[in-house]
Scaffold this motif. Sequence first.
Motif, mmCIF file in Angstrom:
data_model
loop_
_atom_site.group_PDB
_atom_site.id
_atom_site.type_symbol
_atom_site.label_atom_id
_atom_site.label_comp_id
_atom_site.label_asym_id
_atom_site.label_seq_id
_atom_site.Cartn_x
_atom_site.Cartn_y
_atom_site.Cartn_z
ATOM 1 N N GLU A 1 11.491 -0.256 -3.234
ATOM 2 C CA GLU A 1 10.689 -1.251 -3.957
ATOM 3 C C GLU A 1 9.617 -1.856 -3.050
ATOM 4 N N VAL A 2 9.998 -2.118 -1.789
ATOM 5 C CA VAL A 2 9.057 -2.725 -0.842
ATOM 6 C C VAL A 2 7.871 -1.797 -0.591
ATOM 7 N N ASN A 3 8.154 -0.505 -0.359
ATOM 8 C CA ASN A 3 7.068 0.441 -0.088
ATOM 9 C C ASN A 3 6.223 0.714 -1.321
ATOM 10 N N LEU A 4 6.863 0.764 -2.483
ATOM 11 C CA LEU A 4 6.105 0.953 -3.718
ATOM 12 C C LEU A 4 5.186 -0.238 -3.964
ATOM 13 N N SER A 5 5.700 -1.435 -3.755
ATOM 14 C CA SER A 5 4.878 -2.636 -3.897
ATOM 15 C C SER A 5 3.694 -2.590 -2.937
ATOM 16 N N HIS A 6 3.939 -2.115 -1.713
ATOM 17 C CA HIS A 6 2.886 -1.992 -0.698
ATOM 18 C C HIS A 6 1.793 -1.026 -1.165
ATOM 19 N N LEU A 7 2.184 0.124 -1.726
ATOM 20 C CA LEU A 7 1.199 1.116 -2.171
ATOM 21 C C LEU A 7 0.413 0.629 -3.393
ATOM 22 N N LEU A 8 1.068 -0.126 -4.258
ATOM 23 C CA LEU A 8 0.358 -0.691 -5.417
ATOM 24 C C LEU A 8 -0.747 -1.626 -4.962
ATOM 25 N N ARG A 9 -0.470 -2.397 -3.931
ATOM 26 C CA ARG A 9 -1.463 -3.341 -3.424
ATOM 27 C C ARG A 9 -2.650 -2.606 -2.803
ATOM 28 N N ILE A 10 -2.377 -1.502 -2.101
ATOM 29 C CA ILE A 10 -3.447 -0.779 -1.416
ATOM 30 C C ILE A 10 -4.328 -0.016 -2.397
ATOM 31 N N HIS B 1 14.176 6.885 -15.464
ATOM 32 C CA HIS B 1 15.364 6.467 -14.709
ATOM 33 C C HIS B 1 15.021 5.529 -13.562
ATOM 34 N N LEU B 2 13.749 5.430 -13.222
ATOM 35 C CA LEU B 2 13.319 4.531 -12.146
ATOM 36 C C LEU B 2 12.719 3.241 -12.697
ATOM 37 N N PHE B 3 12.924 2.989 -13.970
ATOM 38 C CA PHE B 3 12.247 1.886 -14.652
ATOM 39 C C PHE B 3 12.528 0.530 -13.995
ATOM 40 N N GLU B 4 13.790 0.269 -13.689
ATOM 41 C CA GLU B 4 14.159 -1.021 -13.106
ATOM 42 C C GLU B 4 13.473 -1.219 -11.749
ATOM 43 N N LYS B 5 13.514 -0.195 -10.910
ATOM 44 C CA LYS B 5 12.858 -0.283 -9.605
ATOM 45 C C LYS B 5 11.363 -0.513 -9.763
ATOM 46 N N LEU B 6 10.749 0.186 -10.712
ATOM 47 C CA LEU B 6 9.307 0.078 -10.915
ATOM 48 C C LEU B 6 8.901 -1.335 -11.302
ATOM 49 N N ILE B 7 9.614 -1.918 -12.257
ATOM 50 C CA ILE B 7 9.259 -3.258 -12.731
ATOM 51 C C ILE B 7 9.393 -4.275 -11.605
ATOM 52 N N LYS B 8 10.453 -4.162 -10.811
ATOM 53 C CA LYS B 8 10.638 -5.091 -9.694
ATOM 54 C C LYS B 8 9.499 -4.963 -8.683
ATOM 55 N N ALA B 9 9.111 -3.719 -8.385
ATOM 56 C CA ALA B 9 8.030 -3.507 -7.421
ATOM 57 C C ALA B 9 6.699 -4.015 -7.957
ATOM 58 N N ILE B 10 6.447 -3.796 -9.236
ATOM 59 C CA ILE B 10 5.193 -4.237 -9.851
ATOM 60 C C ILE B 10 5.091 -5.757 -9.821
ATOM 61 N N VAL B 11 6.173 -6.425 -10.196
ATOM 62 C CA VAL B 11 6.188 -7.892 -10.199
ATOM 63 C C VAL B 11 6.077 -8.424 -8.780
ATOM 64 N N SER B 12 6.796 -7.766 -7.840
ATOM 65 C CA SER B 12 6.756 -8.205 -6.447
ATOM 66 C C SER B 12 5.354 -8.107 -5.871
ATOM 67 N N ALA C 1 2.526 -8.251 -7.460
ATOM 68 C CA ALA C 1 1.691 -9.299 -8.059
ATOM 69 C C ALA C 1 1.963 -10.660 -7.426
ATOM 70 N N GLU C 2 3.268 -10.945 -7.159
ATOM 71 C CA GLU C 2 3.618 -12.241 -6.555
ATOM 72 C C GLU C 2 3.073 -12.358 -5.132
ATOM 73 N N VAL C 3 3.163 -11.275 -4.356
ATOM 74 C CA VAL C 3 2.654 -11.300 -2.986
ATOM 75 C C VAL C 3 1.149 -11.522 -2.988
ATOM 76 N N GLN C 4 0.458 -10.812 -3.862
ATOM 77 C CA GLN C 4 -0.997 -10.945 -3.911
ATOM 78 C C GLN C 4 -1.424 -12.345 -4.333
ATOM 79 N N GLU C 5 -0.667 -12.930 -5.230
ATOM 80 C CA GLU C 5 -0.991 -14.289 -5.662
ATOM 81 C C GLU C 5 -0.737 -15.287 -4.539
#
Length: 773
Positions: free
Chosen positions: A173-182, A193-204, A206-210
């Motif tokens: 989740e941490v690395n996915l969140s990092h790549l979304l930001r970049i 099957h990765l839906f839960e991980k994806l949503i957590k990374a997406i929200v994370s 957004a929160e870091v960027q804010e």
Amino acid sequence: MEVHRSRTRRIYGCVDCGREVVPGEEIWVCGECWEEYTLCERCYDASKHKKMGHKMWKETIIWEVDPSLLEKVESVSDALLKCFQVYYDRPCLGYRKYHQEQIQPSYTWFSYQQVFQQSVQFSEGIKEAYNFSASETKFVGLCGISSIPWYITYYGSLISDIPLVPMHHSITEVNLSHLLRITKLPCLVSSRHLFEKLIKAIVSAAEVQESIKEEPHQLSLLILINDFEEPYSLKSATTPSTTPQVPSWLKVLDWDDLFKKDRKTKSEELHSFQIQSVYQEKRNKSDVVLLLSTSGTSGRPKLPIVTQQMLLQQVQVPRQANLLVMYSFEPLRQSLDVLSKGGKIGVWSGSTARISEDCKLLRPTVFGATPVYWNLYYTQWKEELQERKRESQGVREGDIVESLNEDWFKRNTFGNRCRTAIVGGAGASEDLKKWIFNVLRCIVIDGYGTTETGGVSGNSSIHSGTNLQLYDCPEMGYLTSDVPCPRGEIIVYTERLTPGYYGDPESNAEKFITLHGIRYFRTGDIGQLVEGKIQVIDRKASIFKLIQGVFVAPDPLERAFSTSPYVEQVLVYGNDKMNAVGAVVVPSEESSGDIEEILRNEFRSIGKSKNLHPWEIPNTIIVEKHKFTVENGFLSSIGKLCRPALNQYYKSKFPTYESTFDEVKIESYKDTDPDSPICLGLRILLQHTFPKFSSIDPNVSIVDLGADSITLAQLGSGIEKRFGKKIALPTLAKVPTLLHLQMMIFGGTFLDMNMEEKREEVIDWKKEVSSSW
């Protein structure tokens, strides 16, 4: 037929009636026999007695075609479209169907034409779902396991010139969140099957960027793939028990929603054979096609840029027809190479437990995997060898090995037509490569390369067109002036060299170097050139320094210790507070008894056979019951040890020691005996070698201080480093007093033959060293 006859390299015949089976006809082939047992359709129906003991599978003989159309391609989309055109009726992508919750015992195939049609439908569907403009670069993310939808997404993005960011399904989740930001991805295609991980990374993300007032990522469309009906066999891929809350700004679609039945697609142009380009914009060779996420072995994953020109290097027009069948339990990054040769790709059935079963059905001609995967089979083979030795007392070991190899060969673990085994992604031991050759009886290619450069060498032979240099690494003692062969960090230039990492100027400055006008990638691997061949001998990024000040590279030690039949996985660890390395070992399943003591003896034996230094043999061994996996974050996506995570988790479990003589500075040492006739430097060495003695009596011998073979070696090494005096261990053991030792250090050799008589005990150091191993 003339083109077919001129290019084909084999003729298929029926073993029953003897006639040739021509292209377009179906043939039945035994999936067990190495010398192919084939029957035509008529003889298969009529000769049931011939099928006794054979497992027959139906295949269609393909027409060989002229691939010269692929010799001139202008872009990746152009190359793909011409592959679909040239090989339109051949099988391209295959999978095993599920029916009534049962996996089918055969592969179902999509032709090149069908893959093309689905790829165009996907590209049109995603452009309709999200307004992609040719005037701006917007990436589409792809995260999932190997499946038909994964490949359709990949090809659909390439032919429509949408830059793609493939990510491994095990990404955290941490690395996915990092790549979304970049990347600021507007759209992400992923397994359901990765839906839960994806949503957590997406929200994370957004929160870091804010919180840091960074421009928010632009992900607004999530497309979910229904890749398998059964749950993933991986822990991280299990369906979540609770559905996470989807942010209001995120639209979620099903992958099948992109394929509207009433949409007329440009795929119909395939039948006219006049395709120039589905999308007519002219593309530059420097345009971004892919951002390939690295494995994250040494930290956060980076995103090497892949351009049009780089990916076109995969298009290799075959000079002669060769059957090419690839098995994809991980998405193939070289799939464009397979398609340009008219090959076919069979995806796995969703479970690691069925890989061998899949291969027996698919019968790949090439099988590639990382050393981690190959070692699973090698470990199993070694366990069976130990069992046979116990059962066959008195039988010559060579005969037992030969018999076991023959049994393994007959198992057809990877089908009965695998002629090439590829070991890539990490360094493989010579023992492993020899085992693969002896058991599978096929060509073994040990590939070396990086995501940033592509392939660099095969079996140590440097690829044509590759500019490889060695760069001095004095901090590790590797120099291009070394004798008998030059050594240093491997730096590489290839035609496929990435222009850099996307959104990461610091890594670009660190990892690339320009020499004499040529831009090289710094691999971080230490190599040596032997008769024009490159051998990787060390790893710069993973080295650590022990308390003595010596540098240790864990990679070659791990490869050495992995040869033990009692070891399934091993991590070698060390830091500047330890005087010898430690090891975390996941023992093999067959291991029993006092496993820690068994491993200690094994490592000593391996150390002796490999001529390892004493500090390279683990002092502390931690036996770990749980395997290192991608899911628990201890393996990278390509099966390498994820050292940052492992070191962080285990560092507190290893004991640390006070500094030894090699690291202590005289200036910081508190002299407790300034009147001693023994000089301060020698006293420091002695007190750190024999810490239980608070004061040093100049008239005692080294033996009186409790010396053994290990402390003798440490003391001798310390004397050489601090005073530049090399004293052989037998001589050092015979010195009668510490005063004599000091005289020897500063005054040269003075021992006489009567010295042994001046003390009661003489160390038999050869015997002790032998027993200590």
